[in-house]
Design a protein around this motif. Structure first.
Motif, PDB file in Angstrom:
ATOM      1  N   ASN A 219       0.826  -1.217   0.000  1.00  0.00           N
ATOM      2  CA  ASN A 219       0.000   0.000   0.000  1.00  0.00           C
ATOM      3  C   ASN A 219       0.855   1.261   0.000  1.00  0.00           C
ATOM      4  O   ASN A 219       0.403   2.315   0.435  1.00  0.00           O
ATOM      5  CB  ASN A 219      -0.896   0.032   1.242  1.00  0.00           C
ATOM      6  N   SER A 220       2.072   1.185  -0.488  1.00  0.00           N
ATOM      7  CA  SER A 220       3.013   2.293  -0.345  1.00  0.00           C
ATOM      8  C   SER A 220       2.573   3.574  -1.054  1.00  0.00           C
ATOM      9  O   SER A 220       3.012   4.659  -0.686  1.00  0.00           O
ATOM     10  CB  SER A 220       4.400   1.879  -0.843  1.00  0.00           C
ATOM     11  N   ARG A 221       1.702   3.453  -2.060  1.00  0.00           N
ATOM     12  CA  ARG A 221       1.287   4.664  -2.790  1.00  0.00           C
ATOM     13  C   ARG A 221      -0.078   5.190  -2.331  1.00  0.00           C
ATOM     14  O   ARG A 221      -0.643   6.064  -2.989  1.00  0.00           O
ATOM     15  CB  ARG A 221       1.267   4.389  -4.296  1.00  0.00           C
ATOM     16  N   ARG A 222      -0.580   4.705  -1.209  1.00  0.00           N
ATOM     17  CA  ARG A 222      -1.897   5.146  -0.720  1.00  0.00           C
ATOM     18  C   ARG A 222      -1.980   6.666  -0.603  1.00  0.00           C
ATOM     19  O   ARG A 222      -2.918   7.291  -1.088  1.00  0.00           O
ATOM     20  CB  ARG A 222      -2.225   4.504   0.623  1.00  0.00           C
ATOM     21  N   GLY A 223      -0.998   7.303   0.006  1.00  0.00           N
ATOM     22  CA  GLY A 223      -1.010   8.764   0.172  1.00  0.00           C
ATOM     23  C   GLY A 223      -0.936   9.486  -1.159  1.00  0.00           C
ATOM     24  O   GLY A 223      -1.620  10.488  -1.368  1.00  0.00           O
ATOM     25  N   TYR A 224      -0.114   8.980  -2.062  1.00  0.00           N
ATOM     26  CA  TYR A 224       0.025   9.549  -3.403  1.00  0.00           C
ATOM     27  C   TYR A 224      -1.306   9.467  -4.153  1.00  0.00           C
ATOM     28  O   TYR A 224      -1.746  10.444  -4.775  1.00  0.00           O
ATOM     29  CB  TYR A 224       1.128   8.786  -4.132  1.00  0.00           C
ATOM     30  N   ILE A 225      -1.958   8.322  -4.059  1.00  0.00           N
ATOM     31  CA  ILE A 225      -3.261   8.119  -4.721  1.00  0.00           C
ATOM     32  C   ILE A 225      -4.306   9.039  -4.103  1.00  0.00           C
ATOM     33  O   ILE A 225      -5.051   9.715  -4.812  1.00  0.00           O
ATOM     34  CB  ILE A 225      -3.684   6.635  -4.650  1.00  0.00           C
ATOM     35  N   ARG A 226      -4.359   9.086  -2.778  1.00  0.00           N
ATOM     36  CA  ARG A 226      -5.328   9.957  -2.085  1.00  0.00           C
ATOM     37  C   ARG A 226      -5.158  11.413  -2.525  1.00  0.00           C
ATOM     38  O   ARG A 226      -6.130  12.086  -2.852  1.00  0.00           O
ATOM     39  CB  ARG A 226      -5.196   9.842  -0.568  1.00  0.00           C
TER      40      ARG A 226
END
Length: 141
Positions: free
Chosen positions: A28-35
Protein backbone atom coordinates in the motif's frame (compact mmCIF):
# COMPACT_ATOMS: atom_id res chain seq x y z
CA UNK A 1 -12.21 1.86 -30.20
CA UNK A 2 -15.22 2.39 -27.97
CA UNK A 3 -14.36 4.38 -24.86
CA UNK A 4 -14.88 2.25 -21.79
CA UNK A 5 -16.39 3.54 -18.56
CA UNK A 6 -13.78 6.17 -17.60
CA UNK A 7 -14.70 8.63 -14.86
CA UNK A 8 -13.17 10.86 -12.22
CA UNK A 9 -13.20 9.03 -8.89
CA UNK A 10 -14.73 10.18 -5.63
CA UNK A 11 -12.99 10.09 -2.25
CA UNK A 12 -14.89 6.92 -1.38
CA UNK A 13 -13.20 5.19 -4.33
CA UNK A 14 -9.69 5.55 -2.86
CA UNK A 15 -9.67 2.13 -1.17
CA UNK A 16 -10.71 0.44 -4.41
CA UNK A 17 -7.99 2.30 -6.34
CA UNK A 18 -5.40 1.32 -3.72
CA UNK A 19 -6.59 -2.30 -4.01
CA UNK A 20 -5.88 -2.26 -7.78
CA UNK A 21 -2.44 -0.77 -7.12
CA UNK A 22 -1.79 -3.41 -4.44
CA UNK A 23 -2.50 -6.16 -6.99
CA UNK A 24 0.51 -4.88 -8.95
CA UNK A 25 2.87 -3.68 -6.19
CA UNK A 26 1.89 -6.12 -3.40
CA UNK A 27 1.82 -3.22 -0.92
CA UNK A 28 0.00 0.00 0.00
CA UNK A 29 3.01 2.29 -0.34
CA UNK A 30 1.29 4.66 -2.79
CA UNK A 31 -1.90 5.15 -0.72
CA UNK A 32 -1.01 8.76 0.17
CA UNK A 33 0.03 9.55 -3.40
CA UNK A 34 -3.26 8.12 -4.72
CA UNK A 35 -5.33 9.96 -2.09
CA UNK A 36 -3.65 13.27 -2.92
CA UNK A 37 -4.22 12.76 -6.67
CA UNK A 38 -7.92 12.03 -6.10
CA UNK A 39 -8.29 15.02 -3.78
CA UNK A 40 -6.57 17.29 -6.33
CA UNK A 41 -8.69 15.97 -9.23
CA UNK A 42 -5.63 14.48 -10.97
CA UNK A 43 -6.88 10.90 -11.19
CA UNK A 44 -9.24 9.04 -13.50
CA UNK A 45 -10.46 5.46 -13.22
CA UNK A 46 -11.85 2.88 -15.60
CA UNK A 47 -14.59 0.50 -14.49
CA UNK A 48 -15.88 -2.87 -15.61
CA UNK A 49 -19.24 -3.97 -14.22
CA UNK A 50 -19.13 -1.07 -11.74
CA UNK A 51 -15.74 -2.26 -10.39
CA UNK A 52 -12.57 -0.17 -10.74
CA UNK A 53 -10.09 -2.15 -12.85
CA UNK A 54 -7.56 0.57 -13.60
CA UNK A 55 -6.51 4.15 -12.95
CA UNK A 56 -4.34 6.94 -14.31
CA UNK A 57 -2.69 9.77 -12.34
CA UNK A 58 -1.48 12.92 -14.07
CA UNK A 59 -0.10 16.39 -13.48
CA UNK A 60 0.95 19.45 -15.47
CA UNK A 61 4.32 20.09 -13.85
CA UNK A 62 6.46 18.61 -16.64
CA UNK A 63 7.77 21.79 -18.30
CA UNK A 64 4.19 23.14 -18.18
CA UNK A 65 2.91 20.12 -20.14
CA UNK A 66 0.52 17.35 -19.16
CA UNK A 67 2.30 14.28 -17.85
CA UNK A 68 0.82 10.85 -17.18
CA UNK A 69 2.59 9.87 -13.96
CA UNK A 70 1.08 6.45 -13.46
CA UNK A 71 -1.16 4.00 -15.29
CA UNK A 72 -2.16 0.82 -13.48
CA UNK A 73 -4.55 -1.84 -14.74
CA UNK A 74 -5.45 -4.91 -12.69
CA UNK A 75 -3.45 -7.91 -13.97
CA UNK A 76 -6.71 -9.83 -14.58
CA UNK A 77 -8.06 -6.97 -16.72
CA UNK A 78 -5.05 -6.41 -18.95
CA UNK A 79 -5.08 -6.59 -22.76
CA UNK A 80 -8.74 -5.58 -22.85
CA UNK A 81 -8.34 -1.92 -23.82
CA UNK A 82 -8.54 -0.37 -20.36
CA UNK A 83 -5.16 1.41 -20.54
CA UNK A 84 -6.10 2.73 -23.99
CA UNK A 85 -9.42 4.02 -22.65
CA UNK A 86 -7.65 5.81 -19.80
CA UNK A 87 -5.10 7.35 -22.18
CA UNK A 88 -7.74 8.39 -24.74
CA UNK A 89 -9.89 10.03 -22.08
CA UNK A 90 -6.93 11.82 -20.53
CA UNK A 91 -5.64 13.16 -23.84
CA UNK A 92 -9.13 14.56 -24.52
CA UNK A 93 -9.32 16.36 -21.15
CA UNK A 94 -5.64 17.36 -20.88
CA UNK A 95 -5.20 21.07 -20.31
CA UNK A 96 -2.16 21.27 -22.59
CA UNK A 97 -1.53 20.44 -26.26
CA UNK A 98 1.41 18.22 -25.40
CA UNK A 99 1.09 15.06 -23.32
CA UNK A 100 4.14 13.22 -22.00
CA UNK A 101 4.68 10.03 -20.03
CA UNK A 102 7.48 7.61 -19.35
CA UNK A 103 8.32 4.01 -18.55
CA UNK A 104 11.40 2.02 -17.83
CA UNK A 105 13.37 0.44 -20.68
CA UNK A 106 12.60 -2.94 -19.07
CA UNK A 107 8.82 -2.37 -19.23
CA UNK A 108 8.23 -3.64 -22.78
CA UNK A 109 4.46 -4.01 -22.25
CA UNK A 110 4.01 -0.33 -21.36
CA UNK A 111 6.21 0.71 -24.29
CA UNK A 112 3.84 -1.22 -26.59
CA UNK A 113 0.84 0.53 -25.00
CA UNK A 114 2.34 3.97 -25.64
CA UNK A 115 3.26 3.16 -29.24
CA UNK A 116 -0.17 1.64 -29.93
CA UNK A 117 -1.74 4.86 -28.62
CA UNK A 118 0.20 7.19 -30.90
CA UNK A 119 2.99 8.22 -28.56
CA UNK A 120 6.52 8.58 -29.89
CA UNK A 121 9.78 8.29 -28.00
CA UNK A 122 11.01 11.72 -27.00
CA UNK A 123 14.12 11.01 -24.94
CA UNK A 124 15.78 8.93 -22.27
CA UNK A 125 16.64 9.75 -18.67
CA UNK A 126 19.48 7.84 -17.06
CA UNK A 127 20.09 7.25 -13.35
CA UNK A 128 16.53 7.18 -12.02
CA UNK A 129 16.49 3.39 -11.58
CA UNK A 130 19.96 1.89 -11.56
CA UNK A 131 20.62 0.12 -14.86
CA UNK A 132 17.07 0.68 -16.17
CA UNK A 133 16.76 3.98 -18.09
CA UNK A 134 13.45 5.84 -18.24
CA UNK A 135 12.07 6.35 -21.76
CA UNK A 136 10.06 9.55 -22.23
CA UNK A 137 7.06 9.38 -24.59
CA UNK A 138 5.17 12.24 -26.23
CA UNK A 139 1.84 12.76 -27.97
CA UNK A 140 0.29 15.94 -29.34
CA UNK A 141 -3.46 16.53 -29.01
Amino acid sequence: MKLKNVIKPKLEDIENIVAVDREVTSNNSRRGYIRKAVEEDRCIVVKNDNRIVGFLIFDTNFFNCSFISLIIVSPTARRKGYATSLIDYFVKIASTQKVFSSTNLSNKDMQKVFIANGFVQSGVVENLDEGDPEIIYFKSK
